[in-house]
Write an enzyme that holds these catalytic residues in place. Structure first.
Site, PDB file in Angstrom:
ATOM      1  N   LYS A  84       2.974 -19.122  28.164  1.00 16.75           N
ATOM      2  CA  LYS A  84       2.247 -19.859  29.210  1.00 16.75           C
ATOM      3  C   LYS A  84       2.885 -19.545  30.557  1.00 16.75           C
ATOM      4  O   LYS A  84       4.115 -19.510  30.675  1.00 16.75           O
ATOM      5  CB  LYS A  84       2.300 -21.370  28.947  1.00 16.75           C
ATOM      6  N   LYS A 245      14.838 -33.386  39.626  1.00 15.32           N
ATOM      7  CA  LYS A 245      13.837 -34.453  39.461  1.00 15.32           C
ATOM      8  C   LYS A 245      14.440 -35.588  38.631  1.00 15.32           C
ATOM      9  O   LYS A 245      15.195 -35.352  37.686  1.00 15.32           O
ATOM     10  CB  LYS A 245      12.587 -33.907  38.771  1.00 15.32           C
ATOM     11  N   SER A 312      10.892 -36.013  28.210  1.00 15.07           N
ATOM     12  CA  SER A 312      10.021 -34.858  27.945  1.00 15.07           C
ATOM     13  C   SER A 312      10.159 -33.820  29.055  1.00 15.07           C
ATOM     14  O   SER A 312      10.032 -34.148  30.236  1.00 15.07           O
ATOM     15  CB  SER A 312       8.568 -35.342  27.879  1.00 15.07           C
TER      16      SER A 312
HETATM   17  N1  NAD Z   1       7.207 -33.213  30.763  1.00 17.17           N
HETATM   18  C1  NAD Z   1       6.201 -32.395  30.774  1.00 17.17           C
HETATM   19  O1  NAD Z   1       5.924 -31.701  29.805  1.00 17.17           O
HETATM   20  C2  NAD Z   1       5.321 -32.361  31.973  1.00 17.17           C
HETATM   21  C3  NAD Z   1       4.042 -31.768  31.882  1.00 17.17           C
HETATM   22  C4  NAD Z   1       3.193 -31.826  32.990  1.00 17.17           C
HETATM   23  C5  NAD Z   1       3.634 -32.405  34.166  1.00 17.17           C
HETATM   24  N2  NAD Z   1       4.897 -32.920  34.232  1.00 17.17           N
HETATM   25  C6  NAD Z   1       5.400 -33.527  35.455  1.00 17.17           C
HETATM   26  O2  NAD Z   1       4.822 -34.827  35.529  1.00 17.17           O
HETATM   27  C7  NAD Z   1       4.720 -35.207  36.895  1.00 17.17           C
HETATM   28  C8  NAD Z   1       3.299 -35.711  37.161  1.00 17.17           C
HETATM   29  O3  NAD Z   1       2.377 -34.668  36.970  1.00 17.17           O
HETATM   30  P1  NAD Z   1       0.820 -34.930  37.301  1.00 17.17           P
HETATM   31  O4  NAD Z   1       0.123 -33.691  36.934  1.00 17.17           O
HETATM   32  O5  NAD Z   1       0.395 -36.220  36.731  1.00 17.17           O
HETATM   33  O6  NAD Z   1       0.926 -35.043  38.899  1.00 17.17           O
HETATM   34  P2  NAD Z   1      -0.072 -35.851  39.859  1.00 17.17           P
HETATM   35  O7  NAD Z   1       0.239 -35.368  41.242  1.00 17.17           O
HETATM   36  O8  NAD Z   1      -1.458 -35.765  39.343  1.00 17.17           O
HETATM   37  O9  NAD Z   1       0.381 -37.388  39.697  1.00 17.17           O
HETATM   38  C9  NAD Z   1       1.629 -37.882  40.121  1.00 17.17           C
HETATM   39  C10 NAD Z   1       1.400 -39.286  40.669  1.00 17.17           C
HETATM   40  O10 NAD Z   1       2.680 -39.890  40.877  1.00 17.17           O
HETATM   41  C11 NAD Z   1       2.624 -40.612  42.101  1.00 17.17           C
HETATM   42  N3  NAD Z   1       4.001 -40.733  42.602  1.00 17.17           N
HETATM   43  C12 NAD Z   1       4.814 -39.746  43.019  1.00 17.17           C
HETATM   44  N4  NAD Z   1       6.005 -40.259  43.374  1.00 17.17           N
HETATM   45  C13 NAD Z   1       5.928 -41.608  43.179  1.00 17.17           C
HETATM   46  C14 NAD Z   1       6.848 -42.671  43.339  1.00 17.17           C
HETATM   47  N5  NAD Z   1       8.084 -42.481  43.791  1.00 17.17           N
HETATM   48  N6  NAD Z   1       6.407 -43.916  43.018  1.00 17.17           N
HETATM   49  C15 NAD Z   1       5.150 -44.132  42.581  1.00 17.17           C
HETATM   50  N7  NAD Z   1       4.249 -43.151  42.391  1.00 17.17           N
HETATM   51  C16 NAD Z   1       4.637 -41.906  42.692  1.00 17.17           C
HETATM   52  C17 NAD Z   1       1.751 -39.776  43.005  1.00 17.17           C
HETATM   53  O11 NAD Z   1       1.194 -40.542  44.057  1.00 17.17           O
HETATM   54  C18 NAD Z   1       0.685 -39.274  42.014  1.00 17.17           C
HETATM   55  O12 NAD Z   1      -0.454 -40.127  41.972  1.00 17.17           O
HETATM   56  C19 NAD Z   1       5.133 -33.982  37.701  1.00 17.17           C
HETATM   57  O13 NAD Z   1       6.473 -34.127  38.105  1.00 17.17           O
HETATM   58  C20 NAD Z   1       4.988 -32.838  36.721  1.00 17.17           C
HETATM   59  O14 NAD Z   1       5.800 -31.737  37.045  1.00 17.17           O
HETATM   60  C21 NAD Z   1       5.744 -32.921  33.158  1.00 17.17           C
END
Ligand code: NAD
Length: 342
Positions: A84, A245, A312
């Site tokens: 990926k 992060k 995760s």
């Molecule tokens: N662990 C994994 O396998 C995995 C997979 C996909 C995404 N992620 C991570 O998950 C996170 C979210 O991804 P997404 O696609 O949902 O992003 P997204 O941008 O769609 O959603 C993130 C949300 O979090 C909110 N947010 C950010 N900082 C905040 C804070 N301090 N307090 C409250 N709300 C806050 C934002 O306003 C947004 O609505 C990212 O960091 C991404 O890299 C991890």
């Protein structure tokens, strides 16, 4: 390539290679349900715990000047080899694009021939949701009914979808996001999709007053504090997937049972990466992997008082098993194909 001759004796090359499939989001939507993602991802975690998968650590291409990064995530599991290529651009909201976008390719492990190129964006969402669902299945209290969501973006949707498949009953969902419009949209859309009671709340503390807390922000500092988490809570820490992060206060981790998806990745880029590098946590404080729990090699939750945390980072094996399932279903259908070398 096989050879044949035409009437003038000229040699024609006849390709015996299969056509390469090209699959977009609609096909992934059609061929992969959350229920199936939960099944294949759980099996992938078990196979990995049993030493039956090859998965080098993902590598990062950091483009901080654009506030983005890319990751290359290869794996071989259950007869499938693939990779990926996934990006993360946290300001994509202003371009009306998802923050996370990906493509996945699977190759024939005997020859390396490219079998399929597909959208990996939806698979990333589904397989991450599925990992959260599996963590809830093994680590949350069985009588959990109240869920607190921190972050109301794309992953918050996938997490709730997966949890709704594994939890016998959801009483209430509370959602907090830094943006009011995001939490209101989430409430409306997810409430309608799952037909459950969802309430937007104005503080992190109000959301973390729950049996299960799911953090899906891109925060780089603690959002969820120890003092607001009651005994017996399970936390899915999903957002931290790159160095620096962090969503949970380090103190919260040090008193909890920490279950990770993979040790190298978790130490490098998971929720534990900052507390480890700052000396609040030691590698020995990590309990085990989710695969070890799912495979019965380690116990999951052992009582109603412990705080459990699933960290995760997202594993390539999750993507490859979902991609394989989609590919197998798509093979017999009318989908776009092309000759890779013609
Ligand atoms: N662990 C994994 O396998 C995995 C997979 C996909 C995404 N992620 C991570 O998950 C996170 C979210 O991804 P997404 O696609 O949902 O992003 P997204 O941008 O769609 O959603 C993130 C949300 O979090 C909110 N947010 C950010 N900082 C905040 C804070 N301090 N307090 C409250 N709300 C806050 C934002 O306003 C947004 O609505 C990212 O960091 C991404 O890299 C991890």
């Amino acid at each position: 390539m096989a050879s044949s001759s035409d009437s003038k004796g000229k040699e024609n090359k006849v390709s015996t290679a299969p056509k390469t499939l090209l699959l977009g989001r609609h096909e992934i939507e059609e061929f992969l349900s959350m229920n199936e993602a939960l099944r294949v991802v759980e099996n992938a975690f078990k196979l990995k715990a049993q030493g039956k998968a090859i998965m080098p650590r993902k590598i990062y291409l950091d483009l901080s000047e654009y506030q983005g990064d890319y990751r290359a995530m290869p794996a071989y599991i259950d007869g499938s080899a693939g990779v990926k290529w996934v990006s993360r651009y946290q300001n994509n909201r202003k371009y009306n694009l998802p923050a996370v976008m990906a493509i996945i390719t699977l190759c024939d492990p005997k020859t390396g021939y490219p079998l399929v190129i597909m959208d990996g964006t939806l698979i990333t969402r589904m397989r991450t949701g599925a990992a959260g669902g599996i963590a809830v299945k093994y680590l949350a209290r069985k009588d959990s009914t109240v869920i607190g969501m921190i972050g109301a973006g794309i992953q918050a949707r996938a997490q709730l979808l997966a949890i709704s498949e594994v939890l016998p009953r959801i009483g209430e969902v509370k959602v907090f996001d830094q943006y009011r419009d995001a939490r209101l949209r989430y409430t409306e859309e997810m409430g309608a999709e799952l037909n459950i009671s969802i309430r937007p709340v104005e503080t992190v503390e109000a959301a973390t007053e729950a049996d299960i807390v799911v953090a899906t922000t891109y925060a780089t500092g603690p959002v969820v504090k120890k003092q607001h988490i009651k005994p017996g809570t399970h936390i899915n820490a999903i957002g931290a997937d790159a160095p620096g992060k962090q969503e949970l206060e380090a103190d919260l981790l040090s008193g909890a049972k920490i279950v990770i998806d993979e040790i190298e990745q978790a130490c490098h880029s998971g929720e534990i990466n900052v507390p480890l590098s700052e000396g609040y946590l030691k590698v020995e404080d990590i309990y085990c992997t989710l695969g070890e729990v799912a495979a019965g090699m380690k116990k999951g939750r052992e009582n109603d008082a412990e705080i459990t945390i699933f960290d995760s980072t997202g594993l390539a094996i999750q993507d490859i098993v979902c991609a394989k399932l989609v590919y197998e279903k798509a093979k017999g259908r009318e989908v776009t194909t092309f000759d890779f070398f013609d």
